[in-house]
Design a protein around this motif. Structure first.
Motif: not given
Lengths: 337, 167
Positions: A266-272
């Motif tokens: 998994v690669e996360v660009d952004w998370i909120r």
């Protein structure tokens, strides 16, 4: 109409443009560079209004100076001046113990040479200099980008020479060490010198579960060295690892850290999130798993409100400080067995 | 000499033009297909979990989620029970809103999809409007994406998302 008047006045030299007024102001304050002073001189010759403007400036300055000095006199009474001076001297002496002696350079500007006037800060920040600086930067960057292409021929020649030199050294080593001595060194590892190490076997290390075939001098193909690091056919992403490669030199294995970039599951660009997010398990293997926890403060507050609130009320409440608190989002029945 | 000077600038210009042309005139069919009318199959399972599992204690699963036992054990709960499930087809690069059980909702937009990799924006909103997760992530297509949310200390819900390329 006004525009027309201005134009006619400009021709007769009665009206100054804003830029000219700014230039004259700078001249009056002694902030002009060599070029700007030359401009002012030519302006004074061309336009009568320029001289008048300078006179007005001087007059206004005198009036303002008088006003300012009178205000200062009002503020500092005559009898308190000496005490003020003494206090200031003492402050300066105390400061000099820590910061060293300060040099008064307030009036030194008037005696600056033409060179320093040309290079002082307002001049350097002027549009002409900024423009020239930008142009120079563009030219330098462009030239640097072109350098490899400019000297491409020379570089390739140098590289060839380097290769030839290396090859010569290799040949020289081969000539210096006779075959019989190499065989002897191979038999007795403790006799191996640090500079010459005969390579018996080069072996690839299992990458992603595949056992690499040992390479010997017979089956080693220098043109397909990449095969050492090629992954197994149709690998699954979960099976990829960062695998070091080992090279066995003589009888002692040595590990070299040839690491391959492996794509994570998994690669996360952004998370909120309104809660706290963390990754569960090993981030390099298996299914990506995220876990969101409600913020601790919110939960504490919610439990306090839960004590005073009646059951069956709305799911979101406000406490006295105005923070919206949330209760459970799923009814308990949903979890019943 | 002129060629040496102009090579990097021409390279950049050609790169820009080729990229622009490729996108505009469909020179890159793979890209055009990925953002065109392709669809992906989305399988969603909404699982309720409760009870904190002690060490060495086993967990219980409802039969619909037995294939996920190993993965669900990463969560600290004892009982896992399927609450809701959905199997739907969503277009690539378009936002799709999916209502879930108990007022929860999931908005997804597939950014890219291939046989190996899926890029997706997803927004999971709770029943009370809480933004549980709003993220854009890329994950392996063969593996499910599990997202848990702690409702209470011993109670949670887990959203399991699986994406398959259609066709």
């Amino acid at each position: 109409m006004r525009r027309k008047d201005t134009t006619t006045d400009r021709k007769s030299g009665c009206v100054l443009r804003e830029l000219e007024e700014l230039l004259l102001s700078k001249f009056y304050d002694g902030e002009c560079s060599f070029f700007e002073r030359w401009q002012v001189r030519s302006l004074l010759k061309k336009k009568r209004a320029a001289g008048e403007f300078l006179e007005v400036l001087g007059e206004g300055s005198r009036q303002y100076g008088e006003l300012l000095s009178s205000r200062v006199e009002e503020r500092v009474p005559e009898e308190g001046r000496w005490e003020e001076v003494v206090r200031r001297i003492e402050e300066e002496e105390r400061a000099s113990q820590f910061l060293g002696n300060r040099v008064l350079d307030a009036d030194g500007r008037g005696e600056e040479s033409v060179f320093w006037r040309f290079f002082h800060l307002p001049t350097l920040l002027s549009r002409e200099f900024m423009g020239a600086f930008a142009c120079s930067a563009i030219v330098i960057v462009g030239a640097q980008a072109s350098l490899p292409y400019l000297f491409r021929g020379d570089q390739s020649i140098d590289a060839q020479q380097f290769v030839d030199t290396q090859a010569g050294e290799v040949r020289r080593v081969q000539q210096q060490v006779p075959q019989r001595q190499v065989a002897e060194v191979r038999r007795t590892p403790e006799l191996q010198p640090s500079s010459i190490v005969p390579v018996d076997l080069v072996s690839s290390v299992p990458i992603s579960g595949r056992v690499g075939a040992p390479l010997t001098s017979e089956n080693f193909d220098s043109n397909s060295f990449d095969a050492l690091f090629s992954p197994a056919p149709n690998p699954s992403f979960s099976s990829l690892r960062r695998a070091p490669a080992s090279v066995y030199r003589g009888s002692r294995p040595q590990r070299i850290t040839a690491q391959r970039e492996v794509q994570a599951p998994v690669e996360v660009d952004w998370i909120r999130s309104d809660g706290r997010v963390r990754m569960l398990g090993n981030s390099l293997t298996g299914a990506p798993t995220l876990f969101v926890k409600k913020r601790v403060l919110m939960r504490r507050e919610a439990s306090q409100v839960g004590k005073v609130s009646s059951p069956g009320s709305s799911s979101a409440r406000s406490n006295p400080s105005g923070i919206v608190l949330q209760e459970r989002t799923l009814p308990a029945a949903a979890f019943a067995k | 000499m002129k060629n040496s000077y102009t090579t990097p600038f021409f390279s950049l210009l050609l790169l820009f033009l080729s990229g622009y042309g490729g996108l505009s005139f469909g020179v890159s069919p793979a890209f055009a297909q990925s953002v065109g009318n392709r669809q992906v199959q989305l399988r969603i399972r909404f699982v309720g979990a409760h009870g904190i599992r002690q060490r060495e204690e086993g967990a219980r699963f409802s039969p619909e989620i037995s294939d996920l036992q190993e993965k669900l054990l990463r969560f600290p709960y004892r009982d896992f029970r399927l609450i809701d499930r959905k199997l739907t087809t969503v277009p690539v690069a378009k936002r799709t809103e999916l209502p879930l059980a108990h007022g929860h909702s999931l908005a997804v937009r597939t950014v890219h999809v291939s046989e190996q990799r899926v890029g997706m924006w997803l927004k999971w909103t709770g029943g009370d409007g809480m933004e549980i997760l709003d993220s854009r992530l890329h994950f392996t297509a063969q593996e499910p994406l599990l997202t848990g949310f702690e409702v209470e200390g011993d109670r949670g819900i887990i959203l399991i998302l699986e994406v398959r390329q259609e066709g």
